[in-house]
Design a protein around this motif. Structure first.
Motif, PDB file in Angstrom:
ATOM      1  N   UNK A  50       0.835  -1.201   0.000  1.00 19.48           N
ATOM      2  CA  UNK A  50       0.000   0.000   0.000  1.00 19.48           C
ATOM      3  C   UNK A  50       0.864   1.243   0.000  1.00 19.48           C
ATOM      4  N   UNK A  51       0.240   2.363  -0.342  1.00 14.83           N
ATOM      5  CA  UNK A  51       0.877   3.669  -0.309  1.00 14.83           C
ATOM      6  C   UNK A  51       0.228   4.441   0.839  1.00 14.83           C
ATOM      7  N   UNK A  52       1.040   4.973   1.735  1.00 18.54           N
ATOM      8  CA  UNK A  52       0.545   5.779   2.844  1.00 18.54           C
ATOM      9  C   UNK A  52       1.074   7.188   2.665  1.00 18.54           C
ATOM     10  N   UNK A  53       0.154   8.132   2.562  1.00 13.10           N
ATOM     11  CA  UNK A  53       0.515   9.521   2.306  1.00 13.10           C
ATOM     12  C   UNK A  53       0.475  10.332   3.596  1.00 13.10           C
ATOM     13  N   UNK A  54       1.496  11.137   3.773  1.00 17.93           N
ATOM     14  CA  UNK A  54       1.565  12.111   4.853  1.00 17.93           C
ATOM     15  C   UNK A  54       1.652  13.471   4.166  1.00 17.93           C
ATOM     16  N   UNK A  55       1.126  14.483   4.755  1.00 20.20           N
ATOM     17  CA  UNK A  55       1.093  15.782   4.095  1.00 20.20           C
ATOM     18  C   UNK A  55       2.520  16.328   3.867  1.00 20.20           C
ATOM     19  N   UNK A  56       3.341  16.280   4.875  1.00 18.05           N
ATOM     20  CA  UNK A  56       4.668  16.895   4.806  1.00 18.05           C
ATOM     21  C   UNK A  56       5.776  15.855   4.855  1.00 18.05           C
ATOM     22  N   UNK A  57       6.882  16.153   4.201  1.00 17.28           N
ATOM     23  CA  UNK A  57       8.060  15.294   4.305  1.00 17.28           C
ATOM     24  C   UNK A  57       8.449  15.158   5.776  1.00 17.28           C
ATOM     25  N   UNK A 122       4.070  -1.649  -8.307  1.00 18.31           N
ATOM     26  CA  UNK A 122       3.054  -2.415  -9.021  1.00 18.31           C
ATOM     27  C   UNK A 122       2.089  -3.066  -8.043  1.00 18.31           C
ATOM     28  N   UNK A 123       0.846  -3.195  -8.512  1.00 18.46           N
ATOM     29  CA  UNK A 123      -0.150  -3.971  -7.781  1.00 18.46           C
ATOM     30  C   UNK A 123      -0.429  -3.413  -6.388  1.00 18.46           C
ATOM     31  N   UNK A 124      -0.582  -2.094  -6.287  1.00 19.02           N
ATOM     32  CA  UNK A 124      -0.871  -1.451  -5.000  1.00 19.02           C
ATOM     33  C   UNK A 124      -2.301  -1.790  -4.578  1.00 19.02           C
ATOM     34  N   UNK A 125      -2.458  -2.154  -3.322  1.00 18.33           N
ATOM     35  CA  UNK A 125      -3.782  -2.489  -2.794  1.00 18.33           C
ATOM     36  C   UNK A 125      -4.567  -1.257  -2.378  1.00 18.33           C
ATOM     37  N   UNK A 126      -3.955  -0.425  -1.527  1.00 18.78           N
ATOM     38  CA  UNK A 126      -4.629   0.754  -0.995  1.00 18.78           C
ATOM     39  C   UNK A 126      -3.708   1.961  -1.057  1.00 18.78           C
ATOM     40  N   UNK A 127      -4.346   3.117  -1.210  1.00 16.37           N
ATOM     41  CA  UNK A 127      -3.664   4.387  -1.030  1.00 16.37           C
ATOM     42  C   UNK A 127      -4.409   5.081   0.108  1.00 16.37           C
ATOM     43  N   UNK A 128      -3.660   5.560   1.085  1.00 18.86           N
ATOM     44  CA  UNK A 128      -4.265   6.054   2.311  1.00 18.86           C
ATOM     45  C   UNK A 128      -3.718   7.419   2.673  1.00 18.86           C
ATOM     46  N   UNK A 129      -4.597   8.291   3.120  1.00 17.97           N
ATOM     47  CA  UNK A 129      -4.155   9.545   3.730  1.00 17.97           C
ATOM     48  C   UNK A 129      -4.866   9.693   5.059  1.00 17.97           C
ATOM     49  N   UNK A 130      -4.120   9.465   6.126  1.00 13.34           N
ATOM     50  CA  UNK A 130      -4.655   9.633   7.470  1.00 13.34           C
ATOM     51  C   UNK A 130      -4.511  11.109   7.842  1.00 13.34           C
ATOM     52  N   UNK A 157       0.240   5.830  -9.553  1.00 14.94           N
ATOM     53  CA  UNK A 157       0.228   4.467  -9.013  1.00 14.94           C
ATOM     54  C   UNK A 157      -0.930   3.616  -9.504  1.00 14.94           C
ATOM     55  N   UNK A 158      -2.039   4.235  -9.882  1.00 20.99           N
ATOM     56  CA  UNK A 158      -3.174   3.427 -10.346  1.00 20.99           C
ATOM     57  C   UNK A 158      -2.916   2.792 -11.705  1.00 20.99           C
ATOM     58  N   UNK A 159      -1.994   3.365 -12.493  1.00 19.97           N
ATOM     59  CA  UNK A 159      -1.673   2.791 -13.806  1.00 19.97           C
ATOM     60  C   UNK A 159      -1.115   1.378 -13.693  1.00 19.97           C
ATOM     61  N   UNK A 160      -0.412   1.111 -12.607  1.00 23.45           N
ATOM     62  CA  UNK A 160       0.217  -0.198 -12.408  1.00 23.45           C
ATOM     63  C   UNK A 160      -0.566  -1.073 -11.429  1.00 23.45           C
TER      64      UNK A 160
END
Length: 177
Positions: A50-57, A122-130, A157-160
């Motif tokens: 999965x991809x986990x997004x945080x707002x800031x580096x 490739x093959x990402x299950x979820x993308x998340x932004x908490x 990421x959705x392309x793959x």
């Protein structure tokens, strides 16, 4: 895996089978913990990271990443051990592994968009932004053109990935000053 009835349950929202899912509730509902367990099951059962997004580096910290292991191990029958390169923290893009297999990529969306768009998972299950809702009372701010940046990241990421689902988690009271 030890599951209780105290943490958020994704059954109802997942029943709609939509690519973008917004979960807004008060604190203490167990949204983040339930989400980490969901991400873990996707990785364990289907081999999808999965991809986990945080707002800031600056939000992509060693402590944040190590706490993933702590949260999961409270519920797993067999404890896991995560691994990542501490040197990647400064870039705001950190790959986290379990048993040498990519578990999640944690990214600060304030990283330059060209850096992010050149990545492939490739093959990402979820993308998340908490914590997708900023707490303006505490001085938090949205990034300039944040929605566009998210769209660019999602498209990258959705392309793959087949059927990439996104979850946005937040607290409603932080919307008001």
């Amino acid at each position: 895996m030890k599951i209780d009835n105290l943490h958020y349950n994704f059954t109802k929202i997942d029943g709609y089978n939509k690519p973008f899912n917004f979960i807004i509730s008060e604190r203490e509902a167990g949204k983040s913990t339930a989400l980490w367990l969901k991400i873990y099951r996707m990785w364990r059962d289907k081999g999808k990271p999965s991809i986990v997004l945080r707002r800031l580096i600056a939000d992509v910290t060693e402590t944040y990443i190590q706490d993933i292991e702590t949260v999961l191990n409270k519920f797993l029958d067999v404890p896991i051990e995560i691994a990542f390169k501490k040197g990647d923290l400064k870039s705001g893009i950190v790959d986290v592994y379990i048993d040498e297999k990519l578990f999640v990529r944690v990214m600060g969306i304030s990283a330059p968009i060209n850096r992010i768009k050149s990545l492939i998972v490739r093959n990402v299950g979820y993308m998340v932004m908490d914590e997708f809702i900023c707490n303006m009372r505490m001085g938090e701010k949205y990034l300039v053109d944040e929605a566009f940046k998210f769209k660019e990241i999602y498209n990258t990421f959705q392309r793959e990935s087949d059927g990439l689902k996104c979850y946005f988690m937040g607290n409603p009271y932080s919307m008001y000053k």
